[in-house]
Enzyme design. Structure first.
Site, PDB file in Angstrom:
ATOM      1  N   HIS A   1      -1.576   0.992   7.395  1.00  0.00           N
ATOM      2  CA  HIS A   1      -1.896   0.863   6.570  1.00  0.00           C
ATOM      3  C   HIS A   1      -2.161   2.725   5.367  1.00  0.00           C
ATOM      4  CE1 HIS A   1      -4.141  -0.405   2.910  1.00  0.00           C
ATOM      5  NE2 HIS A   1      -5.022   0.457   2.863  1.00  0.00           N
TER       6      HIS A   1
ATOM      7  N   CYS B   1       0.991  -1.519  -0.197  1.00  0.00           N
ATOM      8  CA  CYS B   1       0.022   0.027   0.255  1.00  0.00           C
ATOM      9  C   CYS B   1       0.700   1.886   0.273  1.00  0.00           C
ATOM     10  CB  CYS B   1      -0.451  -0.224   1.241  1.00  0.00           C
ATOM     11  SG  CYS B   1      -0.189  -0.676   2.994  1.00  0.00           S
TER      12      CYS B   1
END
Length: 431
Positions: free
Chosen positions: A382, A79
């Site tokens: 994330h 990510c």
């Protein structure tokens, strides 16, 4: 009595008949199970594709329009890479330059007529970061697929950036710096037999302003992201002043210590930290501590001194990195403070070395993209990104792309901000 237990869990079948009847039954049942599984998988994939397609439709002026944005599949904690790629793909001048580059050369011999594509299994040392970056940018915003898998680009990253090998979480800012540096170096060496200077000269806007060189000849990376800092150091004993000019591709800003306990925009105890506070902290006069004594050439020994930064040249795209991760004695902590930032009209004039030489609109910047880190630590959490495209804001969460609004964007706890120099015809609202 024949023992046929175990065929469902793939164990050996003992005491089978001479004709192998039990084994045949086992194989038949296995085939039935596989066909059912395959059919179910196709059905779920079809439903997912239809759902993704429907989610990419929105109402604009009463009519239904397709979202042409494409997500990037997560290849295993990638990510950090996806958020940076989506942000760069929405910096129009930078993205268009790479998309207009010539494709990789065609191979000779048996593979003549076929393009060179790199996969992890090929083990090819002749990889091109510029080519894979170009192909990835071309795959985005075409609207032909809901998500693109950047495997070839990630393979090249593994080959030329050893720090990013493996599937552990990485720092998005560190990756961005490595990516831009390696793109810059490869473009300096020439790409696909076409000299970089020839390509750059075709774009008069870039070549005219391309005066910031980092590690040798200039490229589109320095033409767009490159700026220049003036670093002034003054000896507090004799008053000797030392000046040094340093090129930069981004500015790393501390979040002032007085704001570090404030985690929310609506928290009542004290004022909200703003991007202006971070910029002021970066450019304010600072007295260096005992561990950073300045070697004064006049005093001929290390002395106490002050330091101050000025921006000598602003870039076309101003990349601001908020330093949210700090090392303590044993680990790296995250500063989760909310920092208020403007969507339009970031005025950088007061940070310039010679503001009188700049035009009225040349110091104003509008936000193009924001990278956000969700979670508590650099090795976990994330990354997602917000970016504006053709007047609309999108949220990029790996393979999922959703339409969002300005109110949502300004509430984000920004990690990296990409501001684009405003054109002279735009409005005059300022930070």
């Amino acid at each position: 009595m024949e023992n046929i237990e175990g065929y469902r869990c793939d164990d050996f079948v003992v005491n089978d008949t001479k004709l192998g009847l039990v084994q045949k039954v086992r194989e038949h049942l296995q085939n039935l199970e596989n066909s059912t599984f395959t059919a179910d998988r196709h059905r779920k994939r079809k439903l997912l594709e239809n759902s993704s397609l429907n989610s990419k439709l929105l109402k604009v002026n009463g009519s239904t329009t397709a979202i042409c944005a494409t997500g990037l599949r997560n290849l295993g904690n990638t990510c950090f890479m996806n958020a940076i790629l989506q942000s760069l793909s929405n910096i129009e001048q930078f993205c268009c330059y790479f998309k207009e580059l010539p494709a990789v050369e065609l191979r000779n011999g048996k593979t003549a007529g076929r393009r060179t594509y790199h996969t992890r299994s090929q083990g090819d040392n002749n990889v091109s970061l510029v080519e894979e970056f170009r192909k990835t940018l071309c795959a985005l915003w075409q609207g032909s697929q809901t998500a693109f898998s950047p495997e070839s680009l990630f393979y090249v990253v593994w080959k030329i950036m050893p720090n990013f090998r493996g599937y552990q979480q990485q720092d998005a800012h560190e990756f961005m710096r490595y990516l831009l540096d390696h793109l810059h170096l490869e473009l300096q060496d020439g790409f696909n037999g076409v000299s970089h200077s020839t390509i750059l000269q075709e774009n008069s806007t870039l070549s005219a302003s391309n005066k910031c060189c980092i590690n040798g000849a200039s490229t589109v990376v320095t033409a767009i992201f490159g700026g220049i800092l003036q670093n002034e150091v003054n000896c507090l004993i004799c008053g000797t002043e030392s000046r040094k000019f340093d090129p930069f591709l981004d500015l790393s800003l501390d979040i002032p210590s007085q704001f570090r306990s404030k985690r929310s925009k609506n928290q009542e105890n004290g004022p909200v930290c703003s991007l202006r506070d971070c910029l002021r902290s970066f450019t304010d006069l600072e007295e260096l501590d005992e561990t950073e004594l300045y070697m004064c050439h006049k005093c001929k020994k290390k002395q106490k001194s002050t330091k101050k930064f000025w921006i000598q040249k602003l870039p076309k795209v101003l990349c601001l990195h908020l330093k949210r991760f700090h090392w303590t004695a044993y680990l790296r902590n995250k500063v989760d403070t909310y920092v208020e930032f403007p969507l339009r009209g970031l005025d950088m004039k007061c940070y310039l070395l010679e503001p009188e030489n700049s035009g009225p609109e040349s110091c104003l910047y509008d936000l193009a993209a924001v990278v956000v880190h969700h979670g508590s630590g650099v090795g976990s959490g994330h990354y997602t990104a917000y970016a504006t495209h053709e007047g609309r804001w999108f949220h990029f969460n790996d393979s999922t792309v959703t339409l969002t609004d300005e109110e949502t964007v300004v509430k984000a706890k920004a990690y990296i901000l990409f501001y684009v120099e405003r054109q002279a015809k735009a409005g005059s609202d300022k930070l």
